[in-house]
Design a protein around this motif. Structure first.
Motif, PDB file in Angstrom:
ATOM      1  N   LEU A  63       0.838  -1.205   0.000  1.00  0.00           N
ATOM      2  CA  LEU A  63       0.000   0.000   0.000  1.00  0.00           C
ATOM      3  C   LEU A  63       0.872   1.254   0.000  1.00  0.00           C
ATOM      4  CD1 LEU A  63      -3.044   1.119   0.611  1.00  0.00           C
ATOM      5  CD2 LEU A  63      -2.119   1.451   2.879  1.00  0.00           C
ATOM      6  N   GLU A  64       1.943   1.222   0.837  1.00  0.00           N
ATOM      7  CA  GLU A  64       2.814   2.403   0.976  1.00  0.00           C
ATOM      8  C   GLU A  64       3.602   2.683  -0.297  1.00  0.00           C
ATOM      9  OE1 GLU A  64       4.248   4.284   3.785  1.00  0.00           O
ATOM     10  OE2 GLU A  64       2.741   3.717   5.262  1.00  0.00           O
ATOM     11  N   SER A  65       4.116   1.608  -0.934  1.00  0.00           N
ATOM     12  CA  SER A  65       5.047   1.855  -2.047  1.00  0.00           C
ATOM     13  C   SER A  65       4.449   1.572  -3.428  1.00  0.00           C
ATOM     14  CB  SER A  65       6.312   1.023  -1.850  1.00  0.00           C
ATOM     15  OG  SER A  65       5.934  -0.313  -1.663  1.00  0.00           O
ATOM     16  N   GLY A  66       3.419   0.732  -3.491  1.00  0.00           N
ATOM     17  CA  GLY A  66       2.933   0.332  -4.818  1.00  0.00           C
ATOM     18  C   GLY A  66       1.579   0.905  -5.204  1.00  0.00           C
ATOM     19  N   VAL A  67       0.937   1.626  -4.273  1.00  0.00           N
ATOM     20  CA  VAL A  67      -0.410   2.130  -4.587  1.00  0.00           C
ATOM     21  C   VAL A  67      -0.376   3.648  -4.625  1.00  0.00           C
ATOM     22  CG1 VAL A  67      -2.816   2.216  -3.795  1.00  0.00           C
ATOM     23  CG2 VAL A  67      -1.469   0.154  -3.438  1.00  0.00           C
ATOM     24  N   TRP A  68      -0.910   4.202  -5.700  1.00  0.00           N
ATOM     25  CA  TRP A  68      -0.938   5.662  -5.818  1.00  0.00           C
ATOM     26  C   TRP A  68      -1.778   6.256  -4.678  1.00  0.00           C
ATOM     27  CZ3 TRP A  68      -4.506   9.600  -6.495  1.00  0.00           C
ATOM     28  CH2 TRP A  68      -3.967  10.832  -6.874  1.00  0.00           C
ATOM     29  N   GLY A  69      -1.155   7.137  -3.885  1.00  0.00           N
ATOM     30  CA  GLY A  69      -1.877   7.777  -2.774  1.00  0.00           C
ATOM     31  C   GLY A  69      -2.009   6.876  -1.551  1.00  0.00           C
ATOM     32  N   GLY A  70      -1.410   5.689  -1.585  1.00  0.00           N
ATOM     33  CA  GLY A  70      -1.560   4.735  -0.483  1.00  0.00           C
ATOM     34  C   GLY A  70      -0.941   5.240   0.818  1.00  0.00           C
ATOM     35  N   ALA A  71       0.276   5.805   0.698  1.00  0.00           N
ATOM     36  CA  ALA A  71       0.960   6.307   1.904  1.00  0.00           C
ATOM     37  C   ALA A  71       0.156   7.465   2.500  1.00  0.00           C
ATOM     38  CB  ALA A  71       2.376   6.758   1.550  1.00  0.00           C
ATOM     39  N   TYR A  72      -0.403   8.296   1.612  1.00  0.00           N
ATOM     40  CA  TYR A  72      -1.203   9.440   2.066  1.00  0.00           C
ATOM     41  C   TYR A  72      -2.457   8.943   2.797  1.00  0.00           C
ATOM     42  CZ  TYR A  72      -4.325  13.443   1.796  1.00  0.00           C
ATOM     43  OH  TYR A  72      -5.201  14.443   2.121  1.00  0.00           O
ATOM     44  N   LEU A  73      -3.091   7.941   2.205  1.00  0.00           N
ATOM     45  CA  LEU A  73      -4.316   7.390   2.791  1.00  0.00           C
ATOM     46  C   LEU A  73      -4.035   6.831   4.195  1.00  0.00           C
ATOM     47  CD1 LEU A  73      -7.290   6.580   2.239  1.00  0.00           C
ATOM     48  CD2 LEU A  73      -6.423   4.401   1.401  1.00  0.00           C
ATOM     49  N   ARG A  74      -2.942   6.104   4.299  1.00  0.00           N
ATOM     50  CA  ARG A  74      -2.590   5.504   5.593  1.00  0.00           C
ATOM     51  C   ARG A  74      -2.285   6.591   6.630  1.00  0.00           C
ATOM     52  NH1 ARG A  74       2.603   2.057   7.354  1.00  0.00           N
ATOM     53  NH2 ARG A  74       1.751   1.408   9.366  1.00  0.00           N
ATOM     54  N   SER A  75      -1.530   7.617   6.196  1.00  0.00           N
ATOM     55  CA  SER A  75      -1.192   8.713   7.126  1.00  0.00           C
ATOM     56  C   SER A  75      -2.452   9.448   7.564  1.00  0.00           C
ATOM     57  CB  SER A  75      -0.268   9.728   6.456  1.00  0.00           C
ATOM     58  OG  SER A  75       0.906   9.112   6.105  1.00  0.00           O
ATOM     59  N   LEU A  76      -3.374   9.626   6.637  1.00  0.00           N
ATOM     60  CA  LEU A  76      -4.608  10.351   6.970  1.00  0.00           C
ATOM     61  C   LEU A  76      -5.409   9.570   8.017  1.00  0.00           C
ATOM     62  CD1 LEU A  76      -6.092  12.921   6.184  1.00  0.00           C
ATOM     63  CD2 LEU A  76      -7.296  11.647   4.422  1.00  0.00           C
ATOM     64  N   HIS A  77      -5.448   8.252   7.841  1.00  0.00           N
ATOM     65  CA  HIS A  77      -6.180   7.400   8.792  1.00  0.00           C
ATOM     66  C   HIS A  77      -5.539   7.521  10.184  1.00  0.00           C
ATOM     67  CE1 HIS A  77      -8.956   4.167   9.749  1.00  0.00           C
ATOM     68  NE2 HIS A  77      -7.977   3.502  10.335  1.00  0.00           N
ATOM     69  N   ARG A  78      -4.210   7.470  10.201  1.00  0.00           N
ATOM     70  CA  ARG A  78      -3.487   7.550  11.471  1.00  0.00           C
ATOM     71  C   ARG A  78      -3.697   8.920  12.122  1.00  0.00           C
ATOM     72  NH1 ARG A  78       1.416   4.812  13.788  1.00  0.00           N
ATOM     73  NH2 ARG A  78       0.766   2.954  12.676  1.00  0.00           N
ATOM     74  N   LEU A  79      -3.596   9.964  11.291  1.00  0.00           N
ATOM     75  CA  LEU A  79      -3.754  11.333  11.804  1.00  0.00           C
ATOM     76  C   LEU A  79      -5.160  11.528  12.372  1.00  0.00           C
ATOM     77  CD1 LEU A  79      -2.042  14.015  11.751  1.00  0.00           C
ATOM     78  CD2 LEU A  79      -3.484  14.682   9.838  1.00  0.00           C
ATOM     79  N   ALA A  80      -6.164  11.016  11.651  1.00  0.00           N
ATOM     80  CA  ALA A  80      -7.551  11.164  12.117  1.00  0.00           C
ATOM     81  C   ALA A  80      -7.748  10.427  13.439  1.00  0.00           C
ATOM     82  CB  ALA A  80      -8.522  10.646  11.063  1.00  0.00           C
TER      83      ALA A  80
END
Ligand code: HEM
Length: 206
Positions: A63-80
């Motif tokens: 998700l972090e390295s192979g999916v477009w926007g994946g790292a952003y999505l994960r960070s957003l979930h964590r931040l929320a």
């Protein structure tokens, strides 16, 4: 009863004073907004996450390295999730400092305490899911602390039947994190809002 619930959740009008944020800082409203962001980002994460010990960490790496926007999505979930915890704590502090836990708001105080517990428990169950070293040891520490509670050993056996990181334990944390805790929180939040409206809003009572 359902009609009554909907009517109070979506009233035709709301008193102007209740919309002012100088008193509540809208902390409860902001907490609910974080909950919504968490739910949407969590739902999207479900498309990639694999809840098995062998594949969980790999699926997060992909998700972090192979999916477009994946790292952003994960960070957003964590931040929320961090925002929810901070906002719920501040909201509870505001309720304490303004004496809003007293009669006639006892019911909402109790519902709120349950929501606070669930917000923390939801974050805890999510922490294991990436199955990295931090996740493993943090969950392990939590499970050792649980043992200090009355019936702690039984509770631990229920949550991690094959020890932290085992397939069944991971599945239980996954089910709790993605379905059970969010659903119960949603139902309790609706009850929380219903009670506020039923008591004719927030102000004035100090
Ligand atoms: C996910 C968690 C929560 C959400 C989404 C939430 C949401 C809200 C909202 C939108 C309000 C209206 C006023 C405001 O925005 O401050 C409110 C009021 C209230 N909340 Fe919460 N809340 C949560 C957790 C809590 C907690 C942890 C407590 C206490 C332990 C609590 C106790 C109360 C009480 C007593 C009121 C009525 C306050 C008054 O009449 O001034 N809530 N909540």
């Amino acid at each position: 009863m359902m009609k009554e619930l909907v009517k109070h959740l979506f009233p035709r009008m709301v008193r102007e004073g209740d919309l002012r944020t100088t008193y509540t800082f809208c902390l409860g409203g902001l907490a609910f907004t974080s909950f919504l962001v968490l739910s949407v980002t969590g739902l999207l994460l479900l498309f990639y996450y694999s809840p098995t010990p062998e594949r969980a960490h790999g699926s997060i790496q992909f998700l972090e390295s192979g999916v477009w926007g994946g790292a952003y999505l994960r960070s957003l979930h964590r931040l929320a999730s961090h925002a929810l915890l901070v906002l719920v704590a501040l909201h509870a502090l505001r309720v304490i400092l303004t004496g809003a836990f007293l009669h006639p708001r006892r019911m909402n105080w109790i519902v709120g305490c349950l929501l606070l517990f669930l917000a923390v428990f939801g974050a805890y169950t999510g922490y294991l899911l990436p199955m990295d070293q931090l996740a493993y040891w943090a969950t392990q520490t939590g499970m050792e602390l649980v043992r200090a509670l009355p019936l702690g050993d039984a509770l631990r056996a229920l949550l991690v039947p094959d020890d932290v990181g085992g397939p069944l334990s991971l599945l239980r944390f996954y089910a709790l994190h993605v379905v059970i805790v969010p659903l119960v929180m949603l139902v309790l939040a609706m009850l929380h809002f219903f009670v506020i409206r039923r008591q004719r809003g927030l102000l004035p009572y100090l």
